[in-house]
Design a protein around this motif. Sequence first.
Motif, PDB file in Angstrom:
ATOM      1  N   PHE A   1       0.854  -1.184   0.000  1.00  0.00           N
ATOM      2  CA  PHE A   1       0.000   0.000   0.000  1.00  0.00           C
ATOM      3  C   PHE A   1       0.894   1.239   0.000  1.00  0.00           C
ATOM      4  O   PHE A   1       1.676   1.440   0.929  1.00  0.00           O
ATOM      5  N   LEU A   2       0.794   2.037  -1.048  1.00  0.00           N
ATOM      6  CA  LEU A   2       1.643   3.217  -1.193  1.00  0.00           C
ATOM      7  C   LEU A   2       1.079   4.366  -0.365  1.00  0.00           C
ATOM      8  O   LEU A   2       0.047   4.949  -0.696  1.00  0.00           O
ATOM      9  N   ASN A   3       1.745   4.676   0.733  1.00  0.00           N
ATOM     10  CA  ASN A   3       1.319   5.750   1.639  1.00  0.00           C
ATOM     11  C   ASN A   3       2.545   6.503   2.132  1.00  0.00           C
ATOM     12  O   ASN A   3       3.671   5.985   2.065  1.00  0.00           O
ATOM     13  N   PRO A   4       2.374   7.724   2.661  1.00  0.00           N
ATOM     14  CA  PRO A   4       3.493   8.422   3.300  1.00  0.00           C
ATOM     15  C   PRO A   4       4.042   7.597   4.469  1.00  0.00           C
ATOM     16  O   PRO A   4       3.339   6.754   5.034  1.00  0.00           O
TER      17      PRO A   4
ATOM     18  N   VAL B   1       2.048   7.270   7.655  1.00  0.00           N
ATOM     19  CA  VAL B   1       0.911   6.350   7.545  1.00  0.00           C
ATOM     20  C   VAL B   1       1.402   4.907   7.609  1.00  0.00           C
ATOM     21  O   VAL B   1       0.758   4.041   8.217  1.00  0.00           O
ATOM     22  N   GLN B   2       2.563   4.650   6.994  1.00  0.00           N
ATOM     23  CA  GLN B   2       3.128   3.299   7.022  1.00  0.00           C
ATOM     24  C   GLN B   2       3.440   2.870   8.456  1.00  0.00           C
ATOM     25  O   GLN B   2       3.212   1.709   8.824  1.00  0.00           O
TER      26      GLN B   2
ATOM     27  N   LEU C   1       0.207   1.989  10.090  1.00  0.00           N
ATOM     28  CA  LEU C   1      -0.239   0.676   9.619  1.00  0.00           C
ATOM     29  C   LEU C   1       0.574  -0.444  10.258  1.00  0.00           C
ATOM     30  O   LEU C   1       0.024  -1.510  10.588  1.00  0.00           O
TER      31      LEU C   1
ATOM     32  N   ASN D   1      -6.152  -3.311  -6.874  1.00  0.00           N
ATOM     33  CA  ASN D   1      -6.199  -2.593  -5.606  1.00  0.00           C
ATOM     34  C   ASN D   1      -7.374  -3.055  -4.756  1.00  0.00           C
ATOM     35  O   ASN D   1      -7.265  -3.162  -3.532  1.00  0.00           O
TER      36      ASN D   1
END
Length: 324
Positions: free
Chosen positions: A20-23, A26-27, A30, A272
């Motif tokens: 999941f591509l996030n800043p 956010v990673q 998660l 996705n």
Amino acid sequence: MTDTYFGNRTRVTEFILIGFLNPFEVQVTLFMLFFIVFLVTVVGNSVIIVLTCSDYRLQSPMYFFLCNLSIIEILITVTVVPKMMENFLSERKTISFYGCLAQSYFYFLLGTTEYVLLAVMSYDRYVAVCSPLHYSNIMRKKVCIWLVVASWLCGFFSILVPTVMKLQLPFCGPNTINHFFCDSAPLLHLACADIRLLEFIDFIISLPILLGSLLLTVFSYFYIICAIIRTPSATGKQKAFSTCASHFTVVTIGYGTSVFIYVRPSQTNSMNLNKVASLLTTAFTPMLNPFIFSLRNQKVKEALTDLVSKCVGAHGLGLNSRRV
């Protein structure tokens, strides 16, 4: 990373899992979320295993199957979630070539075994509700053991051929998988070869496993519901519904997501959406299963209460002895 393959072609030695591509912030969030999910899954299912192995009230076929289901749930989570958590905090979200194939193999082995086991559990509930007088004769200990062994063998042999065929495929780049684990469809589409036959084999295998076990479950619950409706006692109806409701909830979540993801001739679209749906089967369903089964089951709650009381009592005795 690639090595020399044949002539000017190269062989992929590792894959990149996009996830999941996030800043980064956010990673990290998660990572913490799935760390909690991982802990709750392992602890919750381990408690179910301990209870069913140690408490005399849970020595019946239904809890024997539930114990095996909890083992599978732990193994599925261990197969996928730790690597996903590692990639949340890594810049290079890589997995080795053989590590990727091993993860894919064990995920589908465990998933297939789980669905066959869920069908077995539905048959167990069918016998318990529709033929209660013959239940002990039909669901003998040896029969239950063989049903569990058959579930594992079904998973092993159904996944063996596609896995061997995947090992023979040339992977010469690109090496980026649009998923958080080595799922079959995104992995196959990285091969430098015609994969239509292997896609068709995957589809042909998943069709009878998923839909076949689903049909057995549906037929079992059809007869269960008919038997419950004919029960004159309101207490008997409530007890029968309570016994079957937890299993039916797990079946609905599991089959619904897997049929959506895998029982399609082509799975290249909506990747996705597939990733989000896969989180249900790899992380959240294994975490929720102990709560679904225990919170709706009086015997499990009683066994858990007794286990906690014993642990608290033993801890108290230990403190008192140290004080003396």
